[in-house]
Design an enzyme around this catalytic site. Structure first.
Site, PDB file in Angstrom:
ATOM      1  CE1 TYR A  93       1.391   1.937  13.114  1.00 47.02           C
ATOM      2  CE2 TYR A  93       3.623   2.615  13.669  1.00 47.02           C
ATOM      3  CZ  TYR A  93       2.578   2.583  12.777  1.00 47.02           C
ATOM      4  OH  TYR A  93       2.697   3.177  11.550  1.00 47.02           O
ATOM      5  NE  ARG A 147       0.032   7.342  11.470  1.00 45.85           N
ATOM      6  CZ  ARG A 147       0.956   6.366  11.405  1.00 45.85           C
ATOM      7  NH1 ARG A 147       0.567   5.124  11.189  1.00 45.85           N
ATOM      8  NH2 ARG A 147       2.227   6.643  11.549  1.00 45.85           N
ATOM      9  CD  GLU A 173      -5.394  -1.985   2.993  1.00 39.37           C
ATOM     10  OE1 GLU A 173      -5.245  -2.432   1.835  1.00 39.37           O
ATOM     11  OE2 GLU A 173      -5.341  -0.768   3.258  1.00 39.37           O
ATOM     12  CG  HIS A 185      -3.985  -0.027   7.768  1.00 48.63           C
ATOM     13  ND1 HIS A 185      -2.731  -0.302   7.283  1.00 48.63           N
ATOM     14  CD2 HIS A 185      -4.817  -0.020   6.707  1.00 48.63           C
ATOM     15  CE1 HIS A 185      -2.807  -0.450   5.967  1.00 48.63           C
ATOM     16  NE2 HIS A 185      -4.062  -0.290   5.601  1.00 48.63           N
ATOM     17  CG  ASN A 202      -1.011  -3.940   8.743  1.00 50.61           C
ATOM     18  OD1 ASN A 202      -0.728  -3.103   7.884  1.00 50.61           O
ATOM     19  ND2 ASN A 202      -0.965  -3.662  10.039  1.00 50.61           N
ATOM     20  N   PRO A 215       6.047  -4.834   6.130  1.00 47.10           N
ATOM     21  CG  PRO A 215       6.703  -3.092   4.765  1.00 47.10           C
ATOM     22  CD  PRO A 215       5.783  -4.268   4.814  1.00 47.10           C
ATOM     23  CG  ASN A 216       9.479  -1.345   9.139  1.00 51.25           C
ATOM     24  OD1 ASN A 216      10.628  -1.726   9.302  1.00 51.25           O
ATOM     25  ND2 ASN A 216       9.138  -0.563   8.133  1.00 51.25           N
ATOM     26  CB  ALA A 225       5.507   1.224   4.469  1.00 55.82           C
ATOM     27  NE  ARG A 244       6.615   0.706  12.745  1.00 50.33           N
ATOM     28  CZ  ARG A 244       5.802   0.519  11.732  1.00 50.33           C
ATOM     29  NH1 ARG A 244       5.002  -0.532  11.724  1.00 50.33           N
ATOM     30  NH2 ARG A 244       5.785   1.353  10.732  1.00 50.33           N
TER      31      ARG A 244
END
Ligand code: DQA
Length: 146
Positions: free
Chosen positions: A22, A106, A97, A99, A73, A9-10, A76, A17
């Site tokens: 990012y 974070r 995975e 990111h 990825n 998502p996103n 969220a 964004r």
């Protein structure tokens, strides 16, 4: 060799964004870079994005018939989705995975990945380049296990 690359998502908003986290590279640009590298490696990729957990679960569940491995990825959903964890474990394909940001540096809620235990490994904090390293690592892993 055929790999499924899933973006959660996103991530369709990459480029605009939260640029300080990012960066300014769009998902389409990441896909273009990855496609060039995949061509060199003679790997076929299917690059997807969804904002819907169930759709991602469906894609993973169906992947075994068509793909040799997965790069994901989960965005969220990384921090919430037992369903994606279970799908990755159930399908039993090697997965990496990715990111863009260093989730370990974070907010506390981002520091746990629920989905990573079902993956071969995790690459984070290296920006868009993380997709390239994941592709190369998965390619090498699959070649070694041929
Ligand atoms: C992300 C990190 C997640 O915590 C976040 O929810 C994202 C993007 C990353 O690529 O850095 O959407 O997966």
């Amino acid at each position: 060799m055929k790999l499924l690359i899933i973006n959660g998502p996103n991530l369709q908003l990459l480029g605009s964004r939260e640029q300080s986290i990012y960066g300014d590279v769009t998902l389409a640009e990441i896909e273009a870079d990855i496609s060039t590298i995949a061509d060199d490696l003679k790997v076929t990729i299917d690059f997807r994005q969804s904002n819907h957990e169930g759709e991602i679960v469906d894609w993973i569940g169906a992947a075994k018939a068509e793909f040799d491995g997965i790069i994901i990825n989960p965005a969220a959903y990384t921090h919430t989705s037992v369903a994606i964890l279970d799908a990755l474990a159930a399908v039993d394909l090697p997965a990496i995975e990715v990111h863009l940001s260093n989730i370990h540096a974070r907010e506390e809620f981002r520091q746990q990945s629920i989905t990573a235990p079902a993956c071969l490994g995790q690459i984070c904090g290296l920006g868009p380049g993380g997709y390239e390293w994941a592709l190369r690592a998965l390619h090498r892993h699959l070649r070694a296990s041929e």
